[in-house]
Design an enzyme around this catalytic site. Sequence first.
Site, PDB file in Angstrom:
ATOM      1  CG  ASN A 167     -15.878  11.930 -74.435  1.00  0.00           C
ATOM      2  OD1 ASN A 167     -15.439  12.954 -74.333  1.00  0.00           O
ATOM      3  ND2 ASN A 167     -17.125  12.041 -73.564  1.00  0.00           N
ATOM      4  CE  LYS A 203      -2.947  16.761 -74.460  1.00  0.00           C
ATOM      5  NZ  LYS A 203      -3.395  15.349 -75.004  1.00  0.00           N
ATOM      6  N   PRO A 204      -5.551  18.715 -77.504  1.00  0.00           N
ATOM      7  CG  PRO A 204      -5.597  18.448 -79.832  1.00  0.00           C
ATOM      8  CD  PRO A 204      -4.921  19.123 -78.737  1.00  0.00           C
ATOM      9  N   GLY A 212     -11.660  15.295 -68.657  1.00  0.00           N
ATOM     10  CA  GLY A 212     -11.257  13.934 -68.833  1.00  0.00           C
ATOM     11  C   GLY A 212     -11.498  13.030 -67.487  1.00  0.00           C
ATOM     12  CB  SER A 213      -9.935   9.889 -66.508  1.00  0.00           C
ATOM     13  OG  SER A 213      -8.642  10.146 -66.524  1.00  0.00           O
ATOM     14  CD  GLU A 270     -16.969  20.774 -66.318  1.00  0.00           C
ATOM     15  OE1 GLU A 270     -17.641  19.472 -66.002  1.00  0.00           O
ATOM     16  OE2 GLU A 270     -17.373  21.828 -65.859  1.00  0.00           O
ATOM     17  CG  LEU A 271     -12.303  15.735 -62.963  1.00  0.00           C
ATOM     18  CD1 LEU A 271     -12.017  15.387 -61.638  1.00  0.00           C
ATOM     19  CD2 LEU A 271     -11.385  15.770 -63.904  1.00  0.00           C
ATOM     20  NE  ARG A 301     -25.506  14.167 -76.220  1.00  0.00           N
ATOM     21  CZ  ARG A 301     -24.744  14.817 -75.167  1.00  0.00           C
ATOM     22  NH1 ARG A 301     -24.905  14.482 -74.177  1.00  0.00           N
ATOM     23  NH2 ARG A 301     -24.240  15.847 -75.635  1.00  0.00           N
ATOM     24  CB  CYS A 350     -18.831  12.770 -68.640  1.00  0.00           C
ATOM     25  SG  CYS A 350     -19.464  14.259 -69.389  1.00  0.00           S
ATOM     26  CD  GLU A 409     -16.723   7.774 -66.638  1.00  0.00           C
ATOM     27  OE1 GLU A 409     -15.635   7.974 -66.608  1.00  0.00           O
ATOM     28  OE2 GLU A 409     -17.633   8.872 -67.265  1.00  0.00           O
ATOM     29  CB  SER A 427     -25.651  18.672 -73.106  1.00  0.00           C
ATOM     30  OG  SER A 427     -25.366  17.376 -72.112  1.00  0.00           O
TER      31      SER A 427
HETATM   32  N1  LIG Z   1     -17.273  15.950 -66.728  1.00  0.00           N
HETATM   33  C1  LIG Z   1     -17.058  16.385 -68.177  1.00  0.00           C
HETATM   34  O1  LIG Z   1     -17.730  17.129 -68.538  1.00  0.00           O
HETATM   35  C2  LIG Z   1     -16.520  15.327 -68.993  1.00  0.00           C
HETATM   36  C3  LIG Z   1     -16.713  15.264 -70.578  1.00  0.00           C
HETATM   37  C4  LIG Z   1     -16.022  14.566 -71.308  1.00  0.00           C
HETATM   38  C5  LIG Z   1     -15.421  13.435 -70.715  1.00  0.00           C
HETATM   39  N2  LIG Z   1     -15.089  13.229 -69.499  1.00  0.00           N
HETATM   40  C6  LIG Z   1     -14.496  12.226 -68.972  1.00  0.00           C
HETATM   41  O2  LIG Z   1     -13.291  12.101 -69.547  1.00  0.00           O
HETATM   42  C7  LIG Z   1     -12.913  10.369 -69.725  1.00  0.00           C
HETATM   43  C8  LIG Z   1     -12.890   9.920 -70.805  1.00  0.00           C
HETATM   44  O3  LIG Z   1     -11.867  10.845 -71.603  1.00  0.00           O
HETATM   45  P1  LIG Z   1     -10.267  10.380 -71.751  1.00  0.00           P
HETATM   46  O4  LIG Z   1     -10.099   9.050 -71.625  1.00  0.00           O
HETATM   47  O5  LIG Z   1      -9.604  11.198 -73.146  1.00  0.00           O
HETATM   48  O6  LIG Z   1      -9.736  11.047 -70.467  1.00  0.00           O
HETATM   49  P2  LIG Z   1      -8.083  10.997 -69.995  1.00  0.00           P
HETATM   50  O7  LIG Z   1      -8.137  11.811 -68.759  1.00  0.00           O
HETATM   51  O8  LIG Z   1      -7.387   9.741 -70.122  1.00  0.00           O
HETATM   52  O9  LIG Z   1      -7.576  12.091 -71.128  1.00  0.00           O
HETATM   53  C9  LIG Z   1      -7.949  13.358 -71.128  1.00  0.00           C
HETATM   54  C10 LIG Z   1      -7.010  14.330 -71.685  1.00  0.00           C
HETATM   55  O10 LIG Z   1      -6.216  14.337 -70.658  1.00  0.00           O
HETATM   56  C11 LIG Z   1      -4.811  13.977 -71.615  1.00  0.00           C
HETATM   57  N3  LIG Z   1      -3.779  13.505 -70.614  1.00  0.00           N
HETATM   58  C12 LIG Z   1      -3.765  12.178 -70.109  1.00  0.00           C
HETATM   59  N4  LIG Z   1      -2.728  11.929 -69.146  1.00  0.00           N
HETATM   60  C13 LIG Z   1      -2.249  13.319 -69.129  1.00  0.00           C
HETATM   61  C14 LIG Z   1      -1.251  13.592 -68.257  1.00  0.00           C
HETATM   62  N5  LIG Z   1      -0.850  12.939 -67.221  1.00  0.00           N
HETATM   63  N6  LIG Z   1      -1.045  15.112 -68.236  1.00  0.00           N
HETATM   64  C15 LIG Z   1      -1.835  15.877 -68.992  1.00  0.00           C
HETATM   65  N7  LIG Z   1      -2.626  15.402 -69.852  1.00  0.00           N
HETATM   66  C16 LIG Z   1      -3.150  14.221 -69.883  1.00  0.00           C
HETATM   67  C17 LIG Z   1      -5.357  13.162 -72.371  1.00  0.00           C
HETATM   68  O11 LIG Z   1      -4.293  13.092 -73.641  1.00  0.00           O
HETATM   69  C18 LIG Z   1      -6.313  13.912 -72.976  1.00  0.00           C
HETATM   70  O12 LIG Z   1      -6.257  14.940 -73.680  1.00  0.00           O
HETATM   71  C19 LIG Z   1     -14.182   9.910 -68.750  1.00  0.00           C
HETATM   72  O13 LIG Z   1     -13.779   9.527 -67.596  1.00  0.00           O
HETATM   73  C20 LIG Z   1     -15.307  11.047 -68.914  1.00  0.00           C
HETATM   74  O14 LIG Z   1     -16.230  10.814 -67.886  1.00  0.00           O
HETATM   75  C21 LIG Z   1     -15.890  14.234 -68.426  1.00  0.00           C
HETATM   76  O1  LIG Z   2     -18.639  13.602 -72.108  1.00  0.00           O
HETATM   77  C1  LIG Z   2     -19.279  14.428 -71.349  1.00  0.00           C
HETATM   78  C2  LIG Z   2     -19.944  15.763 -72.050  1.00  0.00           C
HETATM   79  C3  LIG Z   2     -21.073  15.575 -72.484  1.00  0.00           C
HETATM   80  C4  LIG Z   2     -22.012  16.749 -72.970  1.00  0.00           C
HETATM   81  O2  LIG Z   2     -21.569  17.869 -72.575  1.00  0.00           O
HETATM   82  O3  LIG Z   2     -23.026  16.568 -73.091  1.00  0.00           O
END
Ligand SMILES: NC(=O)c1ccc[n+]([C@@H]2O[C@H](COP(=O)([O-])OP(=O)(O)OC[C@H]3O[C@@H](n4cnc5c(N)ncnc54)[C@H](O)[C@@H]3O)[C@@H](O)[C@H]2O)c1
Ligand SMILES: O=CCCC(=O)O
Length: 483
Positions: free
Chosen positions: A158, A181-182, A235-236, A257-258, A285, A291, A388, A448
Site C-alpha cells: 500500500n 522482500k517487497p 502487513g496484515s 506493524e500490523l 489518503r 492502515c 479493515e 504520519s
Molecule cells: N501498521 C502499519 O504500519 C501498517 C502499514 C501498512 C500496512 N499495514 C497493514 O498491511 C495490510 C495490507 O498489506 P498486505 O495486503 O500487503 O499485507 P500482507 O500481510 O498480505 O502482506 C505483507 C507482506 O507480507 C508478505 N507475505 C505474505 N504472506 C507471507 C508469509 N507467509 N511469509 C512471509 N511473507 C509473507 C507479502 O508478500 C507482503 O510482502 C493491512 O492489514 C494494513 O493495515 C500496516
Molecule cells: O498504511 C499504513 C502506513 C501509513 C503511514 O505511515 O502513514
Amino acid sequence: MDQRELLDSIPTQLWIGGEPIDAEGGATFPVRDPATGDTLVEVADATPADAMRALDAAVAAQRDWAATPARERGEILRAVFEAITARADDMALLMTLEMGKAIAESKAEIKYGAEFFRWFSEEAVRIAGRYQPAPAGNGRILVTRQPVGPCLAITPWNFPLAMGTRKIGPALAAGCTMIVKPASETPLTMLLLAQLCAEAGLPKGVLSVVTTSKSGAVTAPLIDDPRLRKLTFTGSTGVGKKLVESSAKGLLRTSMELGGNAPFVVFDDADIDKAVEGAMLAKLRNGGEACTAANRFHVQRSVLAEFTSKLVEKMSSMKLGLGTDPETKLGPLVNADQLETVTELVDDAVAAGATLSLGGSAPGGAGYFYPATVLTDVPDTARILKEEVFGPVAPIVGFDTEDDGIAAANDTEFGLVAYIYTENLDRALRVAEALETGMVGVNRGVISDAAAPFGGVKQSGFGREGGFEGINEYLETKYIALT
Ligand SMILES: NC(=O)c1ccc[n+]([C@@H]2O[C@H](COP(=O)([O-])OP(=O)(O)OC[C@H]3O[C@@H](n4cnc5c(N)ncnc54)[C@H](O)[C@@H]3O)[C@@H](O)[C@H]2O)c1
Ligand SMILES: O=CCCC(=O)O
C-alpha cells in the site's frame, strides 16, 4: 520519461550484493497494472537459494558497515534522500503504475518516504550510551549500543516506498545490513530505490532486494538462519502472527506493524467543517488503502446529521479514474482480492440494515475501481465496523455520551490509531488518554511524520518506526562493567 521508457529503465532482476542478478533458473513473475489487470513488466522470481545469497551478502557486509563512521553512514543516507527527491516524478509515476493510486498520492508518498532517509541521516550520529558510577561504589557502569546485525524487512503493497524506507533508514543508520522482500504487487519502486542507494554510495551487500511470488517459502529459510538477527514486518495481522511464530524458534528479534481499524470520533463541541476536512484525509489518503485510514466514524448524535450531509457532499466530488490522470482523486484498488473485500463488506453492511448514502457499487469493466462510498445507520453487527475495509468507504454511526464514544472507539481488537475532533482541550486529552491505540490524532486527519514514533498496540502489533524511537529497533544495548 514516458511510461514505457520508465518501465524499461527499471532493474527487474534481484538486487543482491550491490548489483542486479537473475533469479535462479531465470524465473520471473508479472507485475500487473491495477487499472487494467494487464502485465506491466516481468520481475525476477527469487527462490529460497536466492534469498540465502542475499543473506550471505548481508552477513559479509555487516562488519564493515557497522564499523563505518556514523557520520559517513549518515551522509550516504542523506545522499539517498537527495537522490529520491531528484527522481521524485519518475518514482511517483512508477508507483502509480504498479499500485494504482492517484498520482498526487504517489507524489505525497515519495516525499514522506524520502523523509525517513533524511531523518535517520540525522539520527545516525546520535547513537549514544552512558557512563555512571555504580551506586555501591564498587565499579563503573558503561552502556553502549551496537547494531543488531543483518535484518530482514517484509513490506506491504500500500505504501511501496515509505513502508520500506521507514525500516531501511533506521537499520542502515544504526549500522545494520538489510534484505527487503517487497510485496509481489509492488516490487518496482523498491528495485528503483536499491539502484538509487547504490548510486548514492551505499556499499555492496548492505541493502538487497529480493522479489518473489512465493513469500513464505523464500523468507522461511532466512528466518530459520541464526545469522539473521532481526525481522521487521509491515502487513496484515494474520501474516504477522505466523511470522512471530516462526521467529520464535530462533528467538529472532521482531517488530510488527500490523492491521488497523481506526475510529474517527466527532464530539458535539467539534468544529464540524474542520472535522469533515479531517475525515476526508483520514478516510481517503492513499484511496483508503492505509492502515491509518479511518475505518469507522462515530459521531455524537447532536451533530450527526450535519457531519453526515457535509461528508457525503465532499466525498461525492472524489473523481474515480486512472491514477496517472492528474484530475483523478481516486485510482483503482490494488487487485481483484481487494475489490472483492471492499464489495463484500459494503454488501454485508447493507444486508444488515445500513443505508447507502453515496456510492456502493463498483463500475465494472477492466481494472479494480470502487467509488467513494458512505454508509449511514450502520448496525453494530455489520462486519465493516470490526474489519479493515482498506478502501474508500465511510461507515457512520451515532453515539450519545463521551463515555459511549470512547467505548465505541475501543470496541476493537486493533489499536493502531484513533482520531478525535473536539474544541475542548481537557476533553481532547482525557479521551486521548483513554483510547487504546498507539497513536491519536487530535483535530488532525493525518498523523504520519518521520519524526514521530509510529506503531500500534493490541492486534496492531508492537515496535515503533520513525522518531527518536525508531532506531532502537535496530540497536542492542551492551553493558560493560568496569572497576
Ligand atoms: N501498521 C502499519 O504500519 C501498517 C502499514 C501498512 C500496512 N499495514 C497493514 O498491511 C495490510 C495490507 O498489506 P498486505 O495486503 O500487503 O499485507 P500482507 O500481510 O498480505 O502482506 C505483507 C507482506 O507480507 C508478505 N507475505 C505474505 N504472506 C507471507 C508469509 N507467509 N511469509 C512471509 N511473507 C509473507 C507479502 O508478500 C507482503 O510482502 C493491512 O492489514 C494494513 O493495515 C500496516
Ligand atoms: O498504511 C499504513 C502506513 C501509513 C503511514 O505511515 O502513514
